[in-house]
Design an enzyme around this catalytic site. Sequence first.
Site, PDB file in Angstrom:
ATOM      1  N   ASP A   4      -5.547   5.428 -13.487  1.00 47.65           N
ATOM      2  CA  ASP A   4      -5.353   4.625 -12.336  1.00 47.65           C
ATOM      3  C   ASP A   4      -6.928   5.023 -11.608  1.00 47.65           C
ATOM      4  O   ASP A   4      -7.358   5.990 -11.956  1.00 47.65           O
ATOM      5  CB  ASP A   4      -4.405   5.101 -11.522  1.00 47.65           C
ATOM      6  N   ASP A   6      -7.520   3.770  -7.561  1.00 47.84           N
ATOM      7  CA  ASP A   6      -7.432   3.853  -6.330  1.00 47.84           C
ATOM      8  C   ASP A   6      -6.598   5.022  -6.131  1.00 47.84           C
ATOM      9  O   ASP A   6      -5.504   5.174  -6.628  1.00 47.84           O
ATOM     10  CB  ASP A   6      -6.591   2.592  -5.662  1.00 47.84           C
ATOM     11  N   GLU A  13      -8.707   4.209  -0.351  1.00 48.42           N
ATOM     12  CA  GLU A  13      -7.877   3.591   0.386  1.00 48.42           C
ATOM     13  C   GLU A  13      -8.194   3.693   1.830  1.00 48.42           C
ATOM     14  O   GLU A  13      -8.422   2.677   2.553  1.00 48.42           O
ATOM     15  CB  GLU A  13      -6.404   3.900   0.243  1.00 48.42           C
ATOM     16  N   GLY A  47      -1.301  -4.207  -4.878  1.00 47.71           N
ATOM     17  CA  GLY A  47      -2.302  -5.353  -4.882  1.00 47.71           C
ATOM     18  C   GLY A  47      -2.675  -6.202  -3.480  1.00 47.71           C
ATOM     19  O   GLY A  47      -1.565  -6.388  -2.621  1.00 47.71           O
ATOM     20  N   GLY A  48      -3.929  -6.220  -3.214  1.00 49.11           N
ATOM     21  CA  GLY A  48      -4.280  -6.541  -1.778  1.00 49.11           C
ATOM     22  C   GLY A  48      -3.811  -8.065  -1.383  1.00 49.11           C
ATOM     23  O   GLY A  48      -3.286  -8.058  -0.328  1.00 49.11           O
ATOM     24  N   ARG A  51      -0.188  -7.411  -0.470  1.00 52.18           N
ATOM     25  CA  ARG A  51      -0.156  -6.800   0.742  1.00 52.18           C
ATOM     26  C   ARG A  51      -0.351  -7.661   1.906  1.00 52.18           C
ATOM     27  O   ARG A  51       0.537  -7.473   3.010  1.00 52.18           O
ATOM     28  CB  ARG A  51      -1.025  -5.655   0.824  1.00 52.18           C
ATOM     29  N   HIS A  74      -8.596 -12.405   1.174  1.00 48.64           N
ATOM     30  CA  HIS A  74      -8.825 -11.367   0.017  1.00 48.64           C
ATOM     31  C   HIS A  74     -10.087 -11.565  -0.465  1.00 48.64           C
ATOM     32  O   HIS A  74     -10.778 -10.523  -0.742  1.00 48.64           O
ATOM     33  CB  HIS A  74      -7.885 -11.521  -0.920  1.00 48.64           C
ATOM     34  N   LYS A  77     -12.586  -9.773   1.792  1.00 46.22           N
ATOM     35  CA  LYS A  77     -12.202  -8.469   1.881  1.00 46.22           C
ATOM     36  C   LYS A  77     -12.766  -7.812   0.465  1.00 46.22           C
ATOM     37  O   LYS A  77     -13.567  -6.635   0.752  1.00 46.22           O
ATOM     38  CB  LYS A  77     -10.641  -8.118   1.763  1.00 46.22           C
ATOM     39  N   ASP A 172      -1.509   8.461  -9.263  1.00 42.28           N
ATOM     40  CA  ASP A 172      -1.408   9.104  -7.828  1.00 42.28           C
ATOM     41  C   ASP A 172      -0.250   8.655  -7.003  1.00 42.28           C
ATOM     42  O   ASP A 172      -0.040   9.368  -5.940  1.00 42.28           O
ATOM     43  CB  ASP A 172      -2.711   9.050  -7.019  1.00 42.28           C
TER      44      ASP A 172
HETATM   45  C1  XBP Z   1      -3.985  -0.072  -5.931  1.00 42.37           C
HETATM   46  C2  XBP Z   1      -3.677  -1.314  -5.081  1.00 42.37           C
HETATM   47  C3  XBP Z   1      -4.733  -2.094  -4.931  1.00 42.37           C
HETATM   48  C4  XBP Z   1      -5.806  -1.660  -3.809  1.00 42.37           C
HETATM   49  C5  XBP Z   1      -6.765  -2.710  -3.120  1.00 42.37           C
HETATM   50  O1  XBP Z   1      -2.963   0.321  -6.378  1.00 42.37           O
HETATM   51  O2  XBP Z   1      -2.702  -1.759  -4.849  1.00 42.37           O
HETATM   52  O3  XBP Z   1      -4.091  -3.316  -3.866  1.00 42.37           O
HETATM   53  O4  XBP Z   1      -5.195  -1.189  -2.638  1.00 42.37           O
HETATM   54  O5  XBP Z   1      -7.124  -3.446  -4.115  1.00 42.37           O
HETATM   55  P1  XBP Z   1      -2.939   1.203  -7.703  1.00 42.37           P
HETATM   56  P2  XBP Z   1      -7.188  -5.122  -4.341  1.00 42.37           P
HETATM   57  O6  XBP Z   1      -4.139   2.454  -7.536  1.00 42.37           O
HETATM   58  O7  XBP Z   1      -1.555   1.537  -8.208  1.00 42.37           O
HETATM   59  O8  XBP Z   1      -3.592   0.545  -8.866  1.00 42.37           O
HETATM   60  O9  XBP Z   1      -7.268  -5.464  -2.615  1.00 42.37           O
HETATM   61  O10 XBP Z   1      -8.392  -5.472  -5.033  1.00 42.37           O
HETATM   62  O11 XBP Z   1      -6.111  -5.562  -4.678  1.00 42.37           O
HETATM   63 MG    MG Z   2      -3.344   4.383  -7.264  1.00 39.29          MG
END
Ligand code: XBP
Ligand code: MG
Length: 247
Positions: A4, A6, A13, A47-48, A51, A74, A77, A172
């Site tokens: 993974d 993020d 984050e 997913g942004g 969210r 988005h 962003k 994570d």
């Molecule tokens: C990561 C996410 C992403 C990021 C932001 O989850 O949920 O949405 O927070 O990125 P994971 P985007 O680590 O479980 O993959 O804005 O490009 O979605």
């Molecule tokens: Mg993650």
Amino acid sequence: MVFDVDGTLVDSERHGHRVAFNRAFVEFSLPDHWDEVTYGRLLRTTGGQRRIDGWLAARGVSEDERRRLVPALHARKTEIIRELIRDGAIQARPGATRLVAELAEAGIRLAVATTGSRGWVEQVLATALPDTRFEVVVGGEDVANRKPDPEAFLGALKGLRLGPGEAVAIEDSAEGLAAAKAAGLTTVVIVNAYTADHDVAPGDLVLDDFGTVEVPAHVVADPHHTGCAGVLDLAILRTVHGAVWST
Ligand code: XBP
Ligand code: MG
């Protein structure tokens, strides 16, 4: 090995995505602002775009308006997070560079399964882990269903042409762990400040960092009795994987 991004490979984050979402809100003259605690709660929606959409829906923004607003917000962003990455705001987590270097040296093939958008994922990998080549990158746009759905991990396995018994996932969060487990993968969880309270009981080994010899990680759970002393390395990964597949 399927990583993974993020929260796992990079600490992205709190001072990365959260800041980028907030700047986009300001640029769009919206009253919204996500403080650090609120954002931790919102991270449970992966997913942004999802969210933002869930947040705006909860404060009564109509579906028509959201359909117009969310993709534009988005997209902006994503441009902002790219600028933050370029300026060095997102770093590899301690020990991540050491581990991926050891794996690459041993000829272990590396892949990424993330819910984040390709618009910045490849850039952050190239910036935070410049010496590492990830053979397969499955991003948010490559899947119809984001984590905890297993699609991203199944896509990574397909790209590597490996079965679940031939790879290990590193995650994570509870959502990421659920996705990796649903794909059939042995999964090591490296929690962070945002995910320390997630239920990661199904994890095959849980640490609070990758750990270094100088500063070992705290071993949160070691259900397969690997004897990990706080440094995640190839030997420990092999032991965990062997234990999972022998039972
Ligand atoms: C990561 C996410 C992403 C990021 C932001 O989850 O949920 O949405 O927070 O990125 P994971 P985007 O680590 O479980 O993959 O804005 O490009 O979605
Ligand atoms: Mg993650």
